[in-house]
Design an enzyme around this catalytic site. Structure first.
Site, short mmCIF file in Angstrom:
data_model
loop_
_atom_site.label_atom_id
_atom_site.label_comp_id
_atom_site.label_asym_id
_atom_site.label_seq_id
_atom_site.Cartn_x
_atom_site.Cartn_y
_atom_site.Cartn_z
N GLN A 19 -4.73 -9.26 22.45
CA GLN A 19 -4.13 -9.97 21.32
C GLN A 19 -4.77 -11.33 21.11
OE1 GLN A 19 -0.20 -10.07 23.53
NE2 GLN A 19 -0.07 -12.11 22.66
N HIS A 162 8.23 -11.02 25.87
CA HIS A 162 6.92 -10.37 25.71
C HIS A 162 7.11 -8.86 25.57
CE1 HIS A 162 2.67 -9.82 25.89
NE2 HIS A 162 2.66 -9.24 27.07
N ASN A 182 -0.29 -3.62 28.83
CA ASN A 182 -0.18 -4.95 28.22
C ASN A 182 -1.23 -5.07 27.12
OD1 ASN A 182 0.63 -7.56 27.78
ND2 ASN A 182 0.30 -8.26 29.86
#
Lengths: 214, 92
Positions: A19, A162, A182
């Site tokens: 990201q 998160h 993740n």
């Protein structure tokens, strides 16, 4: 329940993404779940556009933050067709929403479920087997320093901050753990994944669980 | 923010003004090393437990890390019904 299960081994999980400096984890986890749900249904596995969710999910804040639930609600209510990442690539910053013609191909969802599975992680494992990878929101403050191994301490179920994607679990060792994808690149953690102890709601992993239907 | 014109969104507690200074990064790195020592010291004998150390985020203070990467808003989810037992279809 099988002693271990990992949707990656069914080739229905896309590669770990990064990201970068964009606070769009909520979009990465939702898009990851749609990619897998479509592949489980027999569609080709491919990266879908996270930037489309960041730019167009109006009830969220793009790279400044957002909610998985709001994104799922937007996808479902607007029957948004997620296009391929190659058609609407990730830019790691907010942009103006790009619209596509109705005839443009894309992947929409038929619905989603969202539950608090705390104290019911066995049921959560069944949901993983039944619906595919699960979107979860965890308290990831201590993940800043994580290198590998099973996270079982220093990770409260305090404030969820998160969003990530649970792709499997492994109960064969001394400490059963969830396999969690993740969005911080493949050099973080275990090839981009974290292992979080099962059964004790570590990091609040069972508090905010969603699955998509396609 | 790319024409969104929205507020800074949830949890906007840290706004970096320009590139981080060397001193700041060095101070953050030292703090990370101390934190790693502490996190790894508590359960040294648990063989499968997580290990903590230097990675791409070691040059950030925790509040910087949180402000950039931990931007998912929490929501209230309904508790999974206790009387519900999910039956698993055979996963081919």
């Amino acid at each position: 329940l099988p002693v271990r299960f990992d949707w990656r081994e069914k080739h229905v999980v896309t590669q770990v993404r990064n990201q970068k400096m964009c606070g769009g984890c909520w979009a990465f986890s939702v898009v990851g779940a749609v990619e897998s749900a479509c592949a489980i249904k027999g569609e080709p596995l491919e990266d879908l556009s996270v930037q489309q969710v960041i730019d167009c999910s109006y009830s969220n804040y793009g790279c400044n933050g957002g909610s998985t639930l709001s994104a799922l609600n937007w996808l479902n209510k607007m029957q948004v067709k997620l296009v391929k990442d190659s058609e609407y690539p990730f830019k790691a910053q907010n942009g103006l929403c790009q619209y596509f013609s109705v005839s443009h191909s894309g992947f929409s969802i038929k619905g989603y479920s969202a539950y608090d599975f705390s104290d019911r992680e066995d049921e959560m494992a069944k949901a993983l087997l039944t619906f595919g990878p699960l979107i979860v929101v965890v308290d990831a403050v201590s993940w800043q320093d994580y290198l590998g191994g099973v996270i079982q301490h220093h990770c409260s179920s305090g404030e969820a901050n998160h969003a990530v994607l649970v792709t499997g679990f492994d109960t064969t060792g001394s400490t059963p753990y969830w396999i969690v994808r993740n969005s911080w690149g493949s050099s973080w953690g275990v090839d981009g994944y974290a292992h979080v102890k099962m059964g004790a709601n570590i990091c609040g992993i069972a508090d905010s669980v969603s699955a998509v239907f396609v | 923010d790319g024409g969104r014109g929205r507020g800074a969104g949830p949890g906007a507690t840290f706004s970096r003004t320009g590139p981080p200074s060397r001193e700041r990064e060095a101070a953050a790195f030292r703090e990370s090393l101390n934190r790693h020592r502490y996190l790894n010291s508590l359960f040294p004998n648990e063989n499968s437990t997580a290990s903590y150390g230097i990675n791409q985020f070691s040059y950030l203070f925790p509040e910087e890390f949180k402000a950039i990467y931990l931007r998912s808003k929490p929501s209230r989810f309904p508790r999974y019904p206790t009387d519900l037992q999910m039956s698993i279809t055979n996963v081919s």
